[in-house]
Design a protein around this motif. Structure first.
Motif, PDB file in Angstrom:
ATOM      1  N   GLY A  15       0.829  -1.206   0.000  1.00  0.00           N
ATOM      2  CA  GLY A  15       0.000   0.000   0.000  1.00  0.00           C
ATOM      3  C   GLY A  15       0.860   1.250   0.000  1.00  0.00           C
ATOM      4  O   GLY A  15       0.557   2.233  -0.680  1.00  0.00           O
ATOM      5  N   ARG A  18       2.195   1.853  -3.514  1.00  0.00           N
ATOM      6  CA  ARG A  18       1.137   2.363  -4.398  1.00  0.00           C
ATOM      7  C   ARG A  18       0.864   3.833  -4.104  1.00  0.00           C
ATOM      8  O   ARG A  18       0.657   4.627  -5.015  1.00  0.00           O
ATOM      9  CB  ARG A  18      -0.142   1.538  -4.221  1.00  0.00           C
ATOM     10  N   THR A  19       0.871   4.205  -2.814  1.00  0.00           N
ATOM     11  CA  THR A  19       0.637   5.596  -2.438  1.00  0.00           C
ATOM     12  C   THR A  19       1.754   6.489  -2.966  1.00  0.00           C
ATOM     13  O   THR A  19       1.498   7.572  -3.500  1.00  0.00           O
ATOM     14  CB  THR A  19       0.548   5.726  -0.900  1.00  0.00           C
ATOM     15  N   ARG A  22       1.313   6.895  -6.689  1.00  0.00           N
ATOM     16  CA  ARG A  22       0.196   7.787  -7.025  1.00  0.00           C
ATOM     17  C   ARG A  22       0.592   9.232  -6.782  1.00  0.00           C
ATOM     18  O   ARG A  22       0.262  10.112  -7.559  1.00  0.00           O
ATOM     19  CB  ARG A  22      -1.040   7.417  -6.205  1.00  0.00           C
ATOM     20  N   ASP A  92      -7.489   9.588  -4.641  1.00  0.00           N
ATOM     21  CA  ASP A  92      -8.302   8.648  -3.869  1.00  0.00           C
ATOM     22  C   ASP A  92      -9.754   9.134  -3.800  1.00  0.00           C
ATOM     23  O   ASP A  92     -10.101  10.191  -4.326  1.00  0.00           O
ATOM     24  CB  ASP A  92      -7.709   8.405  -2.482  1.00  0.00           C
ATOM     25  N   GLU A  93     -10.593   8.343  -3.157  1.00  0.00           N
ATOM     26  CA  GLU A  93     -12.032   8.610  -3.220  1.00  0.00           C
ATOM     27  C   GLU A  93     -12.422   9.932  -2.556  1.00  0.00           C
ATOM     28  O   GLU A  93     -13.357  10.597  -3.008  1.00  0.00           O
ATOM     29  CB  GLU A  93     -12.813   7.454  -2.605  1.00  0.00           C
ATOM     30  N   MET A  94     -11.709  10.333  -1.497  1.00  0.00           N
ATOM     31  CA  MET A  94     -12.054  11.592  -0.850  1.00  0.00           C
ATOM     32  C   MET A  94     -11.697  12.781  -1.745  1.00  0.00           C
ATOM     33  O   MET A  94     -12.485  13.711  -1.913  1.00  0.00           O
ATOM     34  CB  MET A  94     -11.338  11.729   0.493  1.00  0.00           C
ATOM     35  N   GLN A  95     -10.519  12.722  -2.366  1.00  0.00           N
ATOM     36  CA  GLN A  95     -10.122  13.790  -3.276  1.00  0.00           C
ATOM     37  C   GLN A  95     -11.045  13.819  -4.490  1.00  0.00           C
ATOM     38  O   GLN A  95     -11.374  14.889  -5.012  1.00  0.00           O
ATOM     39  CB  GLN A  95      -8.672  13.576  -3.720  1.00  0.00           C
ATOM     40  N   GLU A  97     -14.188  12.997  -4.467  1.00  0.00           N
ATOM     41  CA  GLU A  97     -15.437  13.631  -4.017  1.00  0.00           C
ATOM     42  C   GLU A  97     -15.289  15.145  -4.009  1.00  0.00           C
ATOM     43  O   GLU A  97     -16.182  15.868  -4.480  1.00  0.00           O
ATOM     44  CB  GLU A  97     -15.787  13.128  -2.611  1.00  0.00           C
ATOM     45  N   ARG A 152     -14.206  22.690   4.299  1.00  0.00           N
ATOM     46  CA  ARG A 152     -15.401  22.841   5.118  1.00  0.00           C
ATOM     47  C   ARG A 152     -15.154  22.220   6.500  1.00  0.00           C
ATOM     48  O   ARG A 152     -14.431  21.214   6.617  1.00  0.00           O
ATOM     49  CB  ARG A 152     -16.609  22.186   4.441  1.00  0.00           C
ATOM     50  N   PRO A 153     -15.746  22.814   7.529  1.00  0.00           N
ATOM     51  CA  PRO A 153     -15.498  22.300   8.892  1.00  0.00           C
ATOM     52  C   PRO A 153     -16.111  20.913   9.111  1.00  0.00           C
ATOM     53  O   PRO A 153     -17.059  20.551   8.457  1.00  0.00           O
ATOM     54  CB  PRO A 153     -16.161  23.330   9.786  1.00  0.00           C
TER      55      PRO A 153
END
Lengths: 153, 67
Positions: A15, A18-19, A22, A92-95, A97, A152-153
């Motif tokens: 992992g 891979r990070t 990326r 990744d999925e958060m970025q 979003e 955002r908080p």
């Protein structure tokens, strides 16, 4: 102990590796985007024979060689369409979003900008809608939406 | 969504960056999940559960306890 994930495509990577890979690709993305943007801007500026400016709103005065304009259009297609889409696969999925919220803000702004601007123009509150103005509003809305999602908080 | 990720990570003495590497996400994503700012996707929730050897519902709590 490193967690190793098996892959059917070759040697499995940890992992952490891979990070790291990326992250390296993300820097390559930023570098390519910066170089491409600088090159396109410089070429437009160098070969414009009409005295216009693409990013200051005076695009109607731009005059370019037809063949060069096709090359530059392909470059902008790469820079504004394919590069961002490829970028979505490198985060990744958060970025993803956060980027989707940003793109949604930009898209909604473009869809709403023209009719609102046209109505304001009809009532004498603004000049006629302008293509660069709609682009600028969409771009600004995209940036604001992205930073809202990110901080955002 | 509340979760026990920070506790589980601390039990193993992992940094956020180390956990991020094991999950193949950014450190910011781990931080956002721990602080409840980001709810992980189902595939990521499964990766987290497998990494810690627990069930998803033992790590994440959506506040709905109806059976």
């Amino acid at each position: 102990m490193m967690e190793t994930i098996m892959s059917k495509d070759g040697p499995a990577l940890s992992g952490e590796e891979r990070t790291r890979r990326r992250r390296r690709r993300q820097w390559v993305y930023f570098a390519v985007a910066a170089v491409l943007g600088g090159a396109l801007g410089a070429l437009v500026s160098a070969y414009d024979s009409g005295g216009g400016d693409l990013f200051l709103g005076d695009y109607t005065s731009l005059r370019l060689n037809p063949a060069l304009s096709l090359v530059l259009a392909a470059g902008f297609l790469l820079g504004f369409v394919f590069l961002p889409l490829w970028g979505f696969t490198q985060i990744d999925e958060m970025q993803r979003e956060q980027n989707m919220i940003g793109f949604t803000g930009g898209c909604v702004a473009v869809l709403g900008c023209f009719p609102i601007w046209a109505i304001l123009h009809a009532g004498g509150h603004a000049g006629p809608p302008d293509a660069f103005g709609v682009f600028a509003v969409g771009f600004a809305a995209m940036a604001i939406s992205f930073f809202y999602a990110k901080f955002r908080p | 969504m509340k979760n026990r990720l920070k506790v589980l990570r601390a039990e193993r003495d992992w940094s956020q960056a180390e956990l991020a590497g094991r999950l193949d996400v950014s450190r910011q994503a781990v931080n956002a999940i721990e602080t409840g700012k980001h709810d992980p996707s189902l595939p990521l929730a499964f990766r987290i559960a497998r990494l810690f050897g627990q069930r998803i519902e033992d790590i994440f709590d959506d506040g709905d306890h109806h059976e």
